[in-house]
Design a protein around this motif. Structure first.
Motif, PDB file in Angstrom:
ATOM      1  N   PHE A  77     -11.838 -45.991 -16.523  1.00 35.38           N
ATOM      2  CA  PHE A  77     -11.366 -46.264 -15.165  1.00 35.38           C
ATOM      3  C   PHE A  77     -10.509 -45.107 -14.673  1.00 35.38           C
ATOM      4  CE2 PHE A  77      -8.225 -47.741 -18.147  1.00 35.38           C
ATOM      5  CZ  PHE A  77      -7.006 -47.372 -17.593  1.00 35.38           C
ATOM      6  N   LEU A  78     -10.398 -45.016 -13.360  1.00 36.15           N
ATOM      7  CA  LEU A  78      -9.433 -44.115 -12.755  1.00 36.15           C
ATOM      8  C   LEU A  78      -8.781 -44.797 -11.564  1.00 36.15           C
ATOM      9  CD1 LEU A  78     -11.106 -41.538 -10.505  1.00 36.15           C
ATOM     10  CD2 LEU A  78     -12.518 -42.580 -12.227  1.00 36.15           C
ATOM     11  N   TYR A  79      -7.535 -44.434 -11.328  1.00 41.43           N
ATOM     12  CA  TYR A  79      -6.766 -45.043 -10.245  1.00 41.43           C
ATOM     13  C   TYR A  79      -6.981 -44.312  -8.926  1.00 41.43           C
ATOM     14  CZ  TYR A  79      -3.896 -47.576 -13.706  1.00 41.43           C
ATOM     15  OH  TYR A  79      -3.443 -48.400 -14.705  1.00 41.43           O
ATOM     16  N   ILE A  80      -7.001 -45.094  -7.863  1.00 34.19           N
ATOM     17  CA  ILE A  80      -6.988 -44.554  -6.501  1.00 34.19           C
ATOM     18  C   ILE A  80      -5.919 -45.349  -5.766  1.00 34.19           C
ATOM     19  CG2 ILE A  80      -8.269 -44.284  -4.363  1.00 34.19           C
ATOM     20  CD1 ILE A  80     -10.769 -43.954  -5.998  1.00 34.19           C
ATOM     21  N   SER A  81      -4.800 -44.710  -5.462  1.00 40.58           N
ATOM     22  CA  SER A  81      -3.671 -45.466  -4.922  1.00 40.58           C
ATOM     23  C   SER A  81      -2.793 -44.592  -4.046  1.00 40.58           C
ATOM     24  CB  SER A  81      -2.839 -46.041  -6.070  1.00 40.58           C
ATOM     25  OG  SER A  81      -1.715 -46.732  -5.579  1.00 40.58           O
ATOM     26  N   ALA A  82      -2.075 -45.233  -3.130  1.00 34.01           N
ATOM     27  CA  ALA A  82      -1.074 -44.551  -2.312  1.00 34.01           C
ATOM     28  C   ALA A  82       0.319 -44.744  -2.904  1.00 34.01           C
ATOM     29  CB  ALA A  82      -1.108 -45.096  -0.885  1.00 34.01           C
ATOM     30  N   ASN A  83       0.408 -45.495  -3.982  1.00 32.48           N
ATOM     31  CA  ASN A  83       1.702 -45.827  -4.571  1.00 32.48           C
ATOM     32  C   ASN A  83       2.097 -44.752  -5.585  1.00 32.48           C
ATOM     33  OD1 ASN A  83       3.890 -47.004  -5.955  1.00 32.48           O
ATOM     34  ND2 ASN A  83       3.117 -49.060  -5.536  1.00 32.48           N
TER      35      ASN A  83
END
Length: 453
Positions: A77-83
């Motif tokens: 998995f990989l993260y995609i976030s504005a946080n």
């Protein structure tokens, strides 16, 4: 066969945009989940091969909670976030994702990140051949050797060079980080444009912003004309930020903004200038340690550490010593117009027995010096320091000294032998086989006062 991807994202518009991008790139999107509960069911039913994961989701569970479950399932998995707040990024890091993208991002950034994530996953699982990336180039000019560790580095350069993503080059002083940066630039679409080299350790703290981003006339006392900063000079090309770990925290914030917004403002100006710059950074520090000790921003670390390339020490690739020595011999014999064309078997054996604390740079300087000193066409012998040393040192307290204590003592001994001289001929930097800027930064870090020069 198309790879199957599940999007776990609670904002419909963002998720739909992701789906369109991925389908356009040839991926099969098997579903969109807005919560961990929904994601679990889709994973069980659709058997995705990759998960794109937002952090904040509907329900009580977050993307980080799901990430721990994915780890148990061996599902990449990989993260995609504005946080990007510090505590969240620390929690993200603990799950060991194969990538982390900060919103907003461009379509090509997403596709490159997926390619890199797949490379990391395949590397971890011993199946690099599955990565569909063009590797037509067999050799890279200026990178000499044939050892397995060097071949890994060359393969990584070939993979990442055509992409636009940031690269972080890691390795000890003298291992060839700048040479690798040049190779990445030369093999990229930016190769016809400039590569601008910035040694972050050598930038005076008061002038960092002006050096990197430029200033307008009258921005401060002494600013008598407009100055074009390094990022503008590198527009449509590459900027190489050497010793990135030396940047102070306030400068790291400004650099992060440039990475996110792709624009700069000159000091004293109010005009926004769009830039298109490929960033390659390098450090001989452990940035993870710097982050843990509060000296380097974790969000900047994730921005830069998209594709790390670890360079081996020369001690780890001794089978390359003969090729490197002959390469430098040819180079310096030609530049100095000296008829020196070989190294004796005895001298080569000396080179292979030595441990090379100064790495390739130390070998290069040694060959250059001996080409000038050679009395015949062959270098017959090298005057090398002894490799022998005590296995450990003990402080007066009876306890084993820390690496930092030993390094500080070693530098202070060198400074004493050189009468306090740091740089130049006969200086401590030359004795320790390191760049003066690197020694200055180490002295600053270790609290060593400069008494001379």
């Amino acid at each position: 066969m198309k790879e199957k991807i599940l999007i776990v994202e609670d904002e419909f518009i963002v998720a739909n945009d992701l789906k369109i991008m991925l389908q356009k790139a040839g991926y099969q999107v098997v579903g969109i989940a807005s919560s961990v509960v929904q994601a679990r069911k889709l994973i069980e039913d659709k058997k995705p091969e990759w998960i794109l994961l937002d952090i904040m989701l509907k329900g009580d569970l977050t993307g980080i909670d799901l990430a721990w479950e994915l780890r148990e399932m061996h599902l990449p998995f990989l993260y995609i976030s504005a946080n990007t707040n510090q505590s969240t990024l620390e929690a993200v890091k603990a799950t060991h994702p194969y990538g982390f993208m900060v919103k907003p991002f461009r379509e090509r950034d997403l596709i490159v990140m997926l390619d890199i994530a797949k490379y990391r996953f395949n590397e971890e699982n011993g199946s690099l051949g599955e990565v569909k990336i063009d590797s037509q180039i067999q050799e890279i000019e200026g990178i000499v050797g044939n050892s397995p560790l060097l071949k890994e580095v060359i393969e990584k350069i070939k993979i990442v060079a055509p992409a636009e993503t940031s690269v972080l080059i890691l390795g000890e002083s003298g291992t060839g980080k700048e040479r690798v940066a040049h190779s990445i630039h030369d093999l990229s679409e930016h190769s016809s444009n400039p590569i601008v080299i910035v040694n972050c350790a050598a930038l005076p703290q008061s002038l960092i912003e002006s050096e990197l981003f430029g200033h307008e006339k009258g921005a401060f006392t002494g600013a008598n004309s407009v100055r074009i900063g390094k990022f503008e000079q590198a527009n449509n090309g590459t900027i190489f930020l050497d010793e990135i770990g030396e940047l102070p925290l306030d400068s790291q914030v400004k650099l992060l903004r440039v990475l996110q917004e792709k624009e700069i403002q000159r000091l004293g100006g109010n005009k926004t200038i769009k830039i298109n710059v490929r960033i390659v950074a390098a450090t001989n520090r452990s940035l993870e340690k710097e982050v843990a000790e509060g000296r380097f921003r974790l969000d900047l670390y994730y921005r830069l550490n998209v594709f790390p390339i670890q360079l081996p020490t020369l001690k780890e690739r001794k089978e390359d010593i003969e090729a490197l020595a002959n390469h430098f011999l040819k180079k310096y014999a030609a530049s100095s117009k000296r008829n020196v064309n070989s190294i004796s078997p005895n001298a080569l054996a000396q080179l292979k027995k030595y441990d090379w604390p100064g790495n390739i740079r130390e070998l290069e300087h040694l060959i250059e010096r001996n080409v000038l000193l050679a009395k015949t066409t062959e270098i017959e012998n090298f005057d090398l320091p002894s490799n022998t040393s005590a296995p450990f040192e003990v402080a007066s307290t009876g306890k084993m000294k820390s690496m930092e204590e030993m390094e500080k003592e070693h530098i202070m001994n060198a400074l004493q032998l050189c009468d306090g001289k740091v740089s130049g001929l006969g200086g401590a930097a030359e004795m320790l086989k390191m760049q003066p800027q690197t020694l200055y930064s180490k002295m600053k870090k270790l609290g060593i006062k400069q008494g001379y020069n």
